[in-house]
Structure formats: structure tokens, C-alpha cells
Design a protein around this motif. Structure first.
Motif, PDB file in Angstrom:
ATOM      1  N   THR A  42       0.978  -1.013  -0.078  1.00 35.83           N
ATOM      2  CA  THR A  42      -0.363   0.079   0.228  1.00 35.83           C
ATOM      3  C   THR A  42       0.901   0.945  -0.082  1.00 35.83           C
ATOM      4  OG1 THR A  42       0.148   0.634   2.375  1.00 35.83           O
ATOM      5  CG2 THR A  42      -1.767  -0.566   1.149  1.00 35.83           C
ATOM      6  N   ASP A  43       0.314   2.470   0.074  1.00 36.97           N
ATOM      7  CA  ASP A  43       0.813   3.564   0.185  1.00 36.97           C
ATOM      8  C   ASP A  43       0.994   4.263   1.496  1.00 36.97           C
ATOM      9  OD1 ASP A  43      -1.490   4.479   0.969  1.00 36.97           O
ATOM     10  OD2 ASP A  43      -1.544   5.901  -0.118  1.00 36.97           O
ATOM     11  N   GLN A  44       1.189   2.895   2.061  1.00 31.61           N
ATOM     12  CA  GLN A  44       1.221   3.773   4.186  1.00 31.61           C
ATOM     13  C   GLN A  44       2.378   4.332   4.348  1.00 31.61           C
ATOM     14  OE1 GLN A  44      -1.455   1.956   6.590  1.00 31.61           O
ATOM     15  NE2 GLN A  44      -0.379   2.307   8.505  1.00 31.61           N
ATOM     16  N   SER A  45       3.856   3.627   4.002  1.00 33.66           N
ATOM     17  CA  SER A  45       4.930   4.236   4.286  1.00 33.66           C
ATOM     18  C   SER A  45       5.364   5.230   3.974  1.00 33.66           C
ATOM     19  CB  SER A  45       5.805   2.590   3.515  1.00 33.66           C
ATOM     20  OG  SER A  45       6.290   3.007   2.258  1.00 33.66           O
ATOM     21  N   GLY A  46       4.065   5.707   2.920  1.00 32.93           N
ATOM     22  CA  GLY A  46       4.423   7.291   2.112  1.00 32.93           C
ATOM     23  C   GLY A  46       5.222   7.091   0.774  1.00 32.93           C
ATOM     24  N   LEU A  47       4.994   5.872   0.443  1.00 35.25           N
ATOM     25  CA  LEU A  47       6.009   6.606  -0.559  1.00 35.25           C
ATOM     26  C   LEU A  47       4.270   6.275  -1.651  1.00 35.25           C
ATOM     27  CD1 LEU A  47       8.479   3.148  -0.868  1.00 35.25           C
ATOM     28  CD2 LEU A  47       9.081   6.198  -0.990  1.00 35.25           C
ATOM     29  N   ALA A  48       4.355   6.871  -2.750  1.00 35.96           N
ATOM     30  CA  ALA A  48       3.213   6.910  -3.317  1.00 35.96           C
ATOM     31  C   ALA A  48       3.382   5.923  -4.400  1.00 35.96           C
ATOM     32  CB  ALA A  48       3.709   8.123  -4.550  1.00 35.96           C
ATOM     33  N   HIS A  49       1.275   5.409  -4.111  1.00 36.05           N
ATOM     34  CA  HIS A  49       1.206   4.439  -4.573  1.00 36.05           C
ATOM     35  C   HIS A  49      -1.114   4.531  -4.558  1.00 36.05           C
ATOM     36  CE1 HIS A  49      -0.004   0.208  -6.333  1.00 36.05           C
ATOM     37  NE2 HIS A  49       0.552  -0.502  -4.723  1.00 36.05           N
ATOM     38  N   PRO A  50      -1.194   5.032  -5.337  1.00 37.66           N
ATOM     39  CA  PRO A  50      -2.657   5.812  -5.131  1.00 37.66           C
ATOM     40  C   PRO A  50      -3.669   4.607  -5.862  1.00 37.66           C
ATOM     41  CG  PRO A  50      -1.473   6.896  -6.921  1.00 37.66           C
ATOM     42  CD  PRO A  50      -1.091   5.933  -6.442  1.00 37.66           C
ATOM     43  N   ASP A  51      -2.983   3.466  -6.381  1.00 34.24           N
ATOM     44  CA  ASP A  51      -3.978   2.914  -7.397  1.00 34.24           C
ATOM     45  C   ASP A  51      -3.313   1.032  -6.668  1.00 34.24           C
ATOM     46  OD1 ASP A  51      -4.747   4.420  -8.430  1.00 34.24           O
ATOM     47  OD2 ASP A  51      -3.348   3.888 -10.033  1.00 34.24           O
ATOM     48  N   TRP A  52      -2.928   1.421  -5.118  1.00 33.88           N
ATOM     49  CA  TRP A  52      -2.914   0.074  -4.309  1.00 33.88           C
ATOM     50  C   TRP A  52      -4.332  -1.195  -4.612  1.00 33.88           C
ATOM     51  CZ3 TRP A  52      -5.613  -1.479   0.012  1.00 33.88           C
ATOM     52  CH2 TRP A  52      -6.396  -0.325   0.360  1.00 33.88           C
ATOM     53  N   GLN A  53      -5.701  -0.876  -4.425  1.00 34.72           N
ATOM     54  CA  GLN A  53      -6.624  -1.692  -4.367  1.00 34.72           C
ATOM     55  C   GLN A  53      -7.048  -2.344  -5.630  1.00 34.72           C
ATOM     56  OE1 GLN A  53     -10.200  -0.078  -2.104  1.00 34.72           O
ATOM     57  NE2 GLN A  53      -9.362   2.240  -2.280  1.00 34.72           N
ATOM     58  N   GLN A  54      -6.611  -1.708  -6.929  1.00 28.45           N
ATOM     59  CA  GLN A  54      -6.457  -2.732  -8.186  1.00 28.45           C
ATOM     60  C   GLN A  54      -5.585  -3.600  -8.011  1.00 28.45           C
ATOM     61  OE1 GLN A  54      -5.436  -0.483 -11.718  1.00 28.45           O
ATOM     62  NE2 GLN A  54      -6.773   1.510 -10.932  1.00 28.45           N
ATOM     63  N   ASN A  55      -4.097  -3.639  -7.629  1.00 30.91           N
ATOM     64  CA  ASN A  55      -3.726  -4.406  -7.029  1.00 30.91           C
ATOM     65  C   ASN A  55      -4.013  -5.842  -6.238  1.00 30.91           C
ATOM     66  OD1 ASN A  55      -1.917  -2.096  -7.201  1.00 30.91           O
ATOM     67  ND2 ASN A  55      -0.574  -3.638  -8.101  1.00 30.91           N
ATOM     68  N   LEU A  56      -4.954  -5.063  -5.151  1.00 32.75           N
ATOM     69  CA  LEU A  56      -5.572  -5.603  -3.872  1.00 32.75           C
ATOM     70  C   LEU A  56      -6.890  -7.622  -4.815  1.00 32.75           C
ATOM     71  CD1 LEU A  56      -6.585  -7.304  -0.951  1.00 32.75           C
ATOM     72  CD2 LEU A  56      -7.306  -5.139  -0.592  1.00 32.75           C
ATOM     73  N   SER A  57      -7.455  -6.006  -5.358  1.00 31.22           N
ATOM     74  CA  SER A  57      -8.039  -6.727  -6.326  1.00 31.22           C
ATOM     75  C   SER A  57      -7.963  -8.275  -7.241  1.00 31.22           C
ATOM     76  CB  SER A  57      -9.328  -5.689  -7.169  1.00 31.22           C
ATOM     77  OG  SER A  57     -10.440  -6.133  -7.754  1.00 31.22           O
ATOM     78  N   PHE A  58      -6.906  -7.486  -7.653  1.00 33.02           N
ATOM     79  CA  PHE A  58      -6.503  -8.805  -8.693  1.00 33.02           C
ATOM     80  C   PHE A  58      -5.571  -9.732  -7.766  1.00 33.02           C
ATOM     81  CE2 PHE A  58      -2.623 -10.330 -10.532  1.00 33.02           C
ATOM     82  CZ  PHE A  58      -2.756 -11.095 -11.721  1.00 33.02           C
ATOM     83  N   PRO A  76      -1.381  -2.580 -12.585  1.00 36.90           N
ATOM     84  CA  PRO A  76      -1.811  -2.958 -11.283  1.00 36.90           C
ATOM     85  C   PRO A  76      -2.258  -4.184 -11.117  1.00 36.90           C
ATOM     86  CG  PRO A  76      -2.613  -2.623 -14.505  1.00 36.90           C
ATOM     87  CD  PRO A  76      -0.877  -2.124 -13.738  1.00 36.90           C
ATOM     88  N   GLY A  77      -0.927  -5.225 -11.719  1.00 39.56           N
ATOM     89  CA  GLY A  77      -1.249  -6.755 -11.133  1.00 39.56           C
ATOM     90  C   GLY A  77      -0.114  -7.099 -11.389  1.00 39.56           C
ATOM     91  N   ALA A  78       0.106  -5.737 -10.062  1.00 40.21           N
ATOM     92  CA  ALA A  78       2.487  -6.707  -9.335  1.00 40.21           C
ATOM     93  C   ALA A  78       2.097  -6.887  -7.797  1.00 40.21           C
ATOM     94  CB  ALA A  78       2.777  -4.941  -9.502  1.00 40.21           C
ATOM     95  N   LEU A  79       2.672  -7.794  -8.200  1.00 38.82           N
ATOM     96  CA  LEU A  79       2.098  -9.104  -6.504  1.00 38.82           C
ATOM     97  C   LEU A  79       3.806  -9.743  -6.237  1.00 38.82           C
ATOM     98  CD1 LEU A  79      -0.874 -10.806  -7.492  1.00 38.82           C
ATOM     99  CD2 LEU A  79      -0.511  -8.008  -5.807  1.00 38.82           C
ATOM    100  N   ILE A  80       3.697  -9.919  -4.548  1.00 41.43           N
ATOM    101  CA  ILE A  80       4.948 -10.815  -4.118  1.00 41.43           C
ATOM    102  C   ILE A  80       3.891 -11.668  -3.494  1.00 41.43           C
ATOM    103  CG2 ILE A  80       6.020 -11.220  -2.704  1.00 41.43           C
ATOM    104  CD1 ILE A  80       7.139  -7.945  -1.613  1.00 41.43           C
TER     105      ILE A  80
END
Length: 371
Positions: free
Chosen positions: A289-305, A337-341
Motif C-alpha cells: 500500500t502507500d502507508q509507508s509514505g511512498l506513492a501508490h494511489p492505485d494499490w486497491q487495484q493490486n489487491l483486487s487482482f 495494476p497486477g504487481a504482487l509478491i
């Protein structure tokens, strides 16, 4: 030129006392000096023989009784002596010969896998947010609507002939517990730079499975955590960006790792599930997510995937998936949008279990893209 005398020593193991190693070394050092003198003609063969006997006796290697039963053969230019004990060595007294350097380095020993096996059941996790049979280990302050994100449309598909999936490894050298099938010598604790045994080997299974299904996939096997583990995510980011610049069609970036779970007593935890009678390493999807302070406004797209993948794994192979791990860090997932660990098992699993686990995960990915 006079040849240097050679020493051939044939002696009984019964004639050597275990406690005389240091004294024997001193005796051999004396013999070396004697041989140097012999080669220059300073000592006769008889004098050398006397020194040999004296050295063996004073070092404690041979007793008086042993010496009386010894035949000493002297010849020039080579000095040869042998010890013949009065009683032959019995089989139970003999020991294995010292292994040569080649024997000690050719094949590492496979130790029994003492890892404790755990199967994380998504339906039995307490305190995790859940919906539709999917559980999330939410380690952020973010509020998540699982049902809404699960049913949101997918923003990409496998319809294009251009590359869609990029497989990378931030921690490429991560490896597994050696097994009889995949035996190797770790270069560090549960790590190796040999791509036949580390995460590149696991990623190759995903690559082959997706490619066989007609999904255009790229697999980069660069070792991004060597020689420095620090900065490996920055190194991988540059790698990902270079591929996306070359292939803008890439929508899915799978950063394939393995987890490491170790108890306080040092015991490894092996996460495994029995699928169709075979042991497979469990899969854990990690979403940033972007909670660490780094820009990641669309993290919910990754979570949806990730939720769609988790749902499909639950449908195809129940117990394969561990709960999704939602984290504060970005993990380079802002790149697509489909980036994951994808965590494939732990350091307590074997490579064959990891390969099966990632194969089953890839099956679920194929289904998600097909639907």
C-alpha cells in the motif's frame, strides 16, 4: 643432478597411538631435514636408518616391542621403510581412508528435513478480516471491502500477443531445504546464487506453465540480492521499469519469493498442503500500500487482482493459499495494476514442493485471465 630421496611409509594402524599426533608431526619434520641432508650426501643410508628408528621411537609412535618386530629396508636414492606388526589387523580395527578433496566437495550430504509442518487454513484464521472464504492479514490502517474488490472487473486480459506477465525475483538467491532430488551446497543460510536451486528455478516453472497456456510471459533471472542484499528492491525497480518501458503491454509483475519462518529454538516451519496426494508448498500473496509514505494511489487495484487469484486458488486447490498479507510497504507494486509478491513456501520446504506449489498457483492465474 642427484635425485631427491623419496619416502614410502607402510605402517600398521595398530602401531600408532592416537595421542601421539603432535609427536609424530615432530618426527616427520625431523625426517624431512634428514632427507635434505641425504640428498646432499651429508649422511649415509645407515645413519639415516638410525635417525628414522630413533624418531619413531622417541615420538612414541612405535614401542620397543614394535621395533624388534620391524624390518627396515634402506636403499638409495630412495629411502623406504615398512612396519610389520606381529599380529595382522582385524577387519573391525580398520578405518575408512581419509576422503580426497574431490570426494569431500563433489556431493553435499543430504540431512533429514527436520522442519515442522504447518498448513495454514484460510477458513480457520482468527482475527483476520474475511469475506467470500477469503482471509486477509491486514497489517495496515487501511479499510478493505473484500466483496466489492473481489467482484470489481479486471482491468487487463491475456488477449494481446504482446508480453502481459513479467516474472522477477528481488531476492533471487533465496532457496529451500536441500533434498535428495535437489541437493546443493548453500552459499549462505538458505541461499544460493545457483539459479538451478534458488527462486529463479521456481519462477521458471511459472514461466513454463503460463507460456504453455498461451500467455506471453517474460522471466528475468537476474540475481538482485547479490553481492548486496541491501538495496535489492531499488535494483529490481529499475529492472521492472526497463521492461515496462520496452513492453508497455506488461500488466502483471510477479515478484516470486519464499518466506522464512523460524521458531525461537531454531526449528524451521514448513508450510505445505496435500493436493491430489502430493505435498505442495503453500502460497501467500503479499500486497503493498502507500502507508509507508511512498506513492501508490492505485494499490486497491493490486489487491483486487490478488483477491481474484486467492478465490480461484481456493476453488481449484483448497488449502493451497495462506491468508493474503496486506502491508504498509509498497514493494514496487505501483509499477503495474497486477504487481504482487508471491511467497512460495518457506525455507523449511523443499524445492520440489515449491515447484509444485507455484505450478498450482499458475493454474489459478490462467483461470483468472481466462474468465
Amino acid at each position: 643432478m642427484k635425485k631427491r630421496p623419496k619416502i614410502y611409509c607402510f605402517t600398521s594402524l595398530r602401531a600408532v597411538k592416537p595421542v601421539t599426533a603432535l609427536m609424530l608431526a615432530a618426527a616427520l619434520a625431523a625426517l624431512f631435514c634428514v632427507c635434505k641432508l641425504s640428498s646432499s650426501g651429508s649422511l649415509s643410508s645407515a645413519q639415516i636408518g638410525g635417525v628414522v628408528l630413533t624418531s619413531l621411537r622417541t615420538s612414541g609412535v612405535l614401542s620397543e616391542d614394535d621395533l624388534t618386530k620391524t624390518v627396515l629396508r634402506l636403499s638409495l636414492p630412495a629411502l623406504t621403510f615398512s612396519v610389520r606388526p606381529a599380529q595382522e589387523i582385524r577387519d573391525e580395527d580398520a578405518t575408512e581412508p581419509e576422503p580426497t578433496e574431490e570426494e569431500t566437495t563433489s556431493e553435499p550430504i543430504v540431512l533429514p528435513n527436520t522442519a515442522e509442518t504447518v498448513t495454514y487454513q484460510t477458513a480457520a484464521e482468527n482475527g483476520y478480516k474475511s469475506s467470500d472464504g477469503i482471509y486477509i492479514n491486514n497489517q495496515t490502517d487501511k479499510s478493505v471491502d473484500i466483496s466489492s474488490l473481489l467482484n470489481a472487473p479486471l482491468n487487463f486480459s491475456a488477449s494481446s500477443d504482446d508480453p502481459l506477465v513479467l516474472i522477477v525475483h528481488t531476492h533471487t538467491s533465496e532457496s529451500y531445504t536441500p533434498s535428495e532430488k535437489y541437493n546443493y551446497t548453500p552459499s549462505d543460510t538458505d541461499r544460493t546464487e545457483d539459479i538451478n536451486y534458488n527462486m529463479a528455478s521456481v519462477g521458471e516453472v511459472a514461466y513454463e506453465t503460463l507460456t504453455a497456456a498461451g500467455i506471453n510471459t517474460i522471466h528475468d533471472k537476474s540475481i538482485n540480492d547479490y553481492p548486496s542484499y541491501s538495496g535489492s528492491y531499488s535494483k529490481t525497480l529499475k529492472l521492472i521499469e526497463s521492461y515496462i518501458e520496452k513492453y508497455p503491454s506488461i500488466q502483471i509483475v510477479l515478484d516470486i519469493h519464499r518466506d522464512a519462518i523460524i521458531k525461537s529454538d531454531g526449528t524451521k516451519i514448513r508450510t505445505a498442503a496435500t493436493i491430489n496426494g502430493e505435498e505442495a508448498a503453500q502460497i501467500m500473496l503479499v500486497v503493498g500500500t502507500d502507508q509507508s509514505g511512498l506513492a501508490h494511489p492505485d494499490w486497491q487495484q493490486n489487491l483486487s487482482f490478488a483477491l481474484k487469484l486467492q478465490y480461484e486458488m481456493n476453488e481449484l486447490y483448497p488449502s493451497l493459499a495462506r491468508p493474503i498479507n496486506l502491508r504498509k510497504q509498497r514493494f514496487n507494486q505501483h509499477t503495474a495494476p497486477g504487481a504482487l509478491i508471491v511467497e512460495v513456501g518457506t525455507n523449511g520446504n523443499t524445492l520440489e514442493e515449491a515447484k509444485l506449489g507455484v505450478k498450482l498457483f499458475s493454474d489459478a492465474l490462467i483461470e483468472v485471465l481466462s474468465n
